[in-house]
Design a protein around this motif. Structure first.
Motif, PDB file in Angstrom:
ATOM      1  N   LEU A 175       0.839  -1.190   0.000  1.00  0.00           N
ATOM      2  CA  LEU A 175       0.000   0.000   0.000  1.00  0.00           C
ATOM      3  C   LEU A 175       0.879   1.247   0.000  1.00  0.00           C
ATOM      4  O   LEU A 175       1.788   1.370   0.824  1.00  0.00           O
ATOM      5  CB  LEU A 175      -0.915   0.002   1.225  1.00  0.00           C
ATOM      6  N   ILE A 176       0.591   2.142  -0.932  1.00  0.00           N
ATOM      7  CA  ILE A 176       1.348   3.378  -1.099  1.00  0.00           C
ATOM      8  C   ILE A 176       0.332   4.498  -1.326  1.00  0.00           C
ATOM      9  O   ILE A 176      -0.357   4.489  -2.348  1.00  0.00           O
ATOM     10  CB  ILE A 176       2.309   3.294  -2.305  1.00  0.00           C
ATOM     11  N   ARG A 177       0.224   5.413  -0.382  1.00  0.00           N
ATOM     12  CA  ARG A 177      -0.715   6.538  -0.468  1.00  0.00           C
ATOM     13  C   ARG A 177      -2.115   6.058  -0.861  1.00  0.00           C
ATOM     14  O   ARG A 177      -2.756   5.361  -0.092  1.00  0.00           O
ATOM     15  CB  ARG A 177      -0.175   7.611  -1.405  1.00  0.00           C
ATOM     16  N   ASP A 178      -2.581   6.431  -2.049  1.00  0.00           N
ATOM     17  CA  ASP A 178      -3.922   6.055  -2.489  1.00  0.00           C
ATOM     18  C   ASP A 178      -3.885   4.924  -3.519  1.00  0.00           C
ATOM     19  O   ASP A 178      -4.747   4.834  -4.387  1.00  0.00           O
ATOM     20  CB  ASP A 178      -4.664   7.268  -3.061  1.00  0.00           C
ATOM     21  N   MET A 179      -2.861   4.052  -3.389  1.00  0.00           N
ATOM     22  CA  MET A 179      -2.696   2.970  -4.355  1.00  0.00           C
ATOM     23  C   MET A 179      -2.285   1.668  -3.665  1.00  0.00           C
ATOM     24  O   MET A 179      -1.727   1.686  -2.574  1.00  0.00           O
ATOM     25  CB  MET A 179      -1.608   3.324  -5.367  1.00  0.00           C
ATOM     26  N   ALA A 180      -2.546   0.585  -4.363  1.00  0.00           N
ATOM     27  CA  ALA A 180      -2.006  -0.723  -3.986  1.00  0.00           C
ATOM     28  C   ALA A 180      -1.204  -1.225  -5.176  1.00  0.00           C
ATOM     29  O   ALA A 180      -1.689  -1.211  -6.312  1.00  0.00           O
ATOM     30  CB  ALA A 180      -3.127  -1.702  -3.661  1.00  0.00           C
ATOM     31  N   LEU A 181       0.035  -1.623  -4.912  1.00  0.00           N
ATOM     32  CA  LEU A 181       0.887  -2.239  -5.925  1.00  0.00           C
ATOM     33  C   LEU A 181       0.905  -3.733  -5.627  1.00  0.00           C
ATOM     34  O   LEU A 181       1.345  -4.148  -4.564  1.00  0.00           O
ATOM     35  CB  LEU A 181       2.302  -1.662  -5.877  1.00  0.00           C
ATOM     36  N   ILE A 182       0.406  -4.513  -6.564  1.00  0.00           N
ATOM     37  CA  ILE A 182       0.302  -5.965  -6.382  1.00  0.00           C
ATOM     38  C   ILE A 182       1.262  -6.636  -7.347  1.00  0.00           C
ATOM     39  O   ILE A 182       1.214  -6.381  -8.558  1.00  0.00           O
ATOM     40  CB  ILE A 182      -1.142  -6.442  -6.624  1.00  0.00           C
ATOM     41  N   THR A 183       2.137  -7.476  -6.813  1.00  0.00           N
ATOM     42  CA  THR A 183       3.105  -8.215  -7.605  1.00  0.00           C
ATOM     43  C   THR A 183       2.738  -9.686  -7.550  1.00  0.00           C
ATOM     44  O   THR A 183       2.660 -10.273  -6.473  1.00  0.00           O
ATOM     45  CB  THR A 183       4.535  -8.016  -7.051  1.00  0.00           C
ATOM     46  N   LEU A 184       2.508 -10.269  -8.718  1.00  0.00           N
ATOM     47  CA  LEU A 184       2.138 -11.679  -8.825  1.00  0.00           C
ATOM     48  C   LEU A 184       3.244 -12.403  -9.589  1.00  0.00           C
ATOM     49  O   LEU A 184       3.619 -11.977 -10.681  1.00  0.00           O
ATOM     50  CB  LEU A 184       0.822 -11.825  -9.583  1.00  0.00           C
ATOM     51  N   ILE A 203       2.090  -7.469 -17.764  1.00  0.00           N
ATOM     52  CA  ILE A 203       2.686  -8.770 -17.494  1.00  0.00           C
ATOM     53  C   ILE A 203       4.022  -8.851 -18.226  1.00  0.00           C
ATOM     54  O   ILE A 203       4.151  -8.347 -19.337  1.00  0.00           O
ATOM     55  CB  ILE A 203       1.731  -9.905 -17.931  1.00  0.00           C
ATOM     56  N   SER A 204       5.007  -9.451 -17.585  1.00  0.00           N
ATOM     57  CA  SER A 204       6.295  -9.680 -18.229  1.00  0.00           C
ATOM     58  C   SER A 204       6.275 -11.079 -18.833  1.00  0.00           C
ATOM     59  O   SER A 204       6.107 -12.070 -18.108  1.00  0.00           O
ATOM     60  CB  SER A 204       7.434  -9.576 -17.218  1.00  0.00           C
ATOM     61  N   THR A 205       6.463 -11.147 -20.142  1.00  0.00           N
ATOM     62  CA  THR A 205       6.503 -12.456 -20.790  1.00  0.00           C
ATOM     63  C   THR A 205       7.879 -13.095 -20.629  1.00  0.00           C
ATOM     64  O   THR A 205       8.068 -14.252 -20.990  1.00  0.00           O
ATOM     65  CB  THR A 205       6.148 -12.337 -22.285  1.00  0.00           C
ATOM     66  N   LYS A 206       8.811 -12.358 -20.061  1.00  0.00           N
ATOM     67  CA  LYS A 206      10.138 -12.912 -19.796  1.00  0.00           C
ATOM     68  C   LYS A 206      10.200 -13.576 -18.416  1.00  0.00           C
ATOM     69  O   LYS A 206      10.690 -14.679 -18.273  1.00  0.00           O
ATOM     70  CB  LYS A 206      11.196 -11.813 -19.895  1.00  0.00           C
ATOM     71  N   THR A 207       9.675 -12.886 -17.394  1.00  0.00           N
ATOM     72  CA  THR A 207       9.745 -13.403 -16.019  1.00  0.00           C
ATOM     73  C   THR A 207       8.470 -14.090 -15.559  1.00  0.00           C
ATOM     74  O   THR A 207       8.474 -14.780 -14.537  1.00  0.00           O
ATOM     75  CB  THR A 207      10.056 -12.271 -15.024  1.00  0.00           C
ATOM     76  N   GLY A 208       7.357 -13.875 -16.260  1.00  0.00           N
ATOM     77  CA  GLY A 208       6.087 -14.446 -15.829  1.00  0.00           C
ATOM     78  C   GLY A 208       5.488 -13.708 -14.652  1.00  0.00           C
ATOM     79  O   GLY A 208       4.637 -14.226 -13.938  1.00  0.00           O
ATOM     80  N   GLU A 209       5.901 -12.467 -14.459  1.00  0.00           N
ATOM     81  CA  GLU A 209       5.417 -11.652 -13.344  1.00  0.00           C
ATOM     82  C   GLU A 209       4.376 -10.659 -13.852  1.00  0.00           C
ATOM     83  O   GLU A 209       4.508 -10.096 -14.924  1.00  0.00           O
ATOM     84  CB  GLU A 209       6.608 -10.899 -12.739  1.00  0.00           C
ATOM     85  N   ARG A 210       3.333 -10.476 -13.075  1.00  0.00           N
ATOM     86  CA  ARG A 210       2.300  -9.486 -13.380  1.00  0.00           C
ATOM     87  C   ARG A 210       2.329  -8.419 -12.297  1.00  0.00           C
ATOM     88  O   ARG A 210       2.478  -8.729 -11.119  1.00  0.00           O
ATOM     89  CB  ARG A 210       0.912 -10.114 -13.404  1.00  0.00           C
ATOM     90  N   LEU A 211       2.168  -7.162 -12.714  1.00  0.00           N
ATOM     91  CA  LEU A 211       1.994  -6.059 -11.784  1.00  0.00           C
ATOM     92  C   LEU A 211       0.596  -5.505 -11.983  1.00  0.00           C
ATOM     93  O   LEU A 211       0.143  -5.344 -13.117  1.00  0.00           O
ATOM     94  CB  LEU A 211       3.008  -4.946 -12.028  1.00  0.00           C
ATOM     95  N   ILE A 212      -0.073  -5.239 -10.883  1.00  0.00           N
ATOM     96  CA  ILE A 212      -1.375  -4.584 -10.915  1.00  0.00           C
ATOM     97  C   ILE A 212      -1.276  -3.373  -9.996  1.00  0.00           C
ATOM     98  O   ILE A 212      -0.808  -3.488  -8.859  1.00  0.00           O
ATOM     99  CB  ILE A 212      -2.504  -5.520 -10.425  1.00  0.00           C
ATOM    100  N   VAL A 213      -1.695  -2.235 -10.494  1.00  0.00           N
ATOM    101  CA  VAL A 213      -1.771  -1.033  -9.675  1.00  0.00           C
ATOM    102  C   VAL A 213      -3.241  -0.661  -9.552  1.00  0.00           C
ATOM    103  O   VAL A 213      -3.937  -0.498 -10.557  1.00  0.00           O
ATOM    104  CB  VAL A 213      -0.981   0.143 -10.292  1.00  0.00           C
TER     105      VAL A 213
END
Length: 125
Positions: free
Chosen positions: A38-47, A102-112
């Motif tokens: 959680l950062i200020r008025d956001m959530a950074l989600i790393t999958l 989504i990174s097709t190299k690492t398989g990681e997704r970021l959602i803000v």
């Protein structure tokens, strides 16, 4: 009786659990890990561990990468209503915007997720 406010860590964990559950129920499979910050008025989600072995193989071409990114991002966008409900349930906040890649190299997704006010001013904070 006064309600005890949840800590930042408890709220981050609650959203991580909800996102993981949503992935499994709505998208059909979950990530290997989910971390929310959680950062200020956001959530950074790393999958992590989002892509299938077939998608990694498909991502070896530019066209394949583009297809995977578009399809996976469209899937997340199509579930926006459920994400809005999760945000309201966990924080008592309104979801203003949802950004994902989504990174097709690492398989990681970021959602803000961007909320209508800072998380620590939420009803459930």
């Amino acid at each position: 009786m006064r309600e005890v406010k949840k800590t930042k860590g408890q709220l981050e964990m609650a959203l991580s659990v909800k996102i993981t559950q949503w992935e499994k129920e709505y998208l059909g499979r979950g990530s290997l890990s989910c971390k929310c910050e959680l950062i200020r008025d956001m959530a950074l989600i790393t999958l992590a561990g989002v892509l299938t072995p077939a998608e990694y193989q498909m991502a070896e071409s530019i066209a394949g990468r583009d297809q995977i990114k578009k399809f996976r991002n469209d899937l997340v966008e199509s579930g926006r209503k459920q994400v809005e409900e999760m945000v309201n349930e966990v924080f008592g906040l309104e979801l203003i915007s949802l950004h994902t890649d989504i990174s097709t190299k690492t398989g990681e997704r970021l959602i803000v997720l961007k909320f209508n006010k800072p998380w620590d001013q939420a009803d459930n904070a």
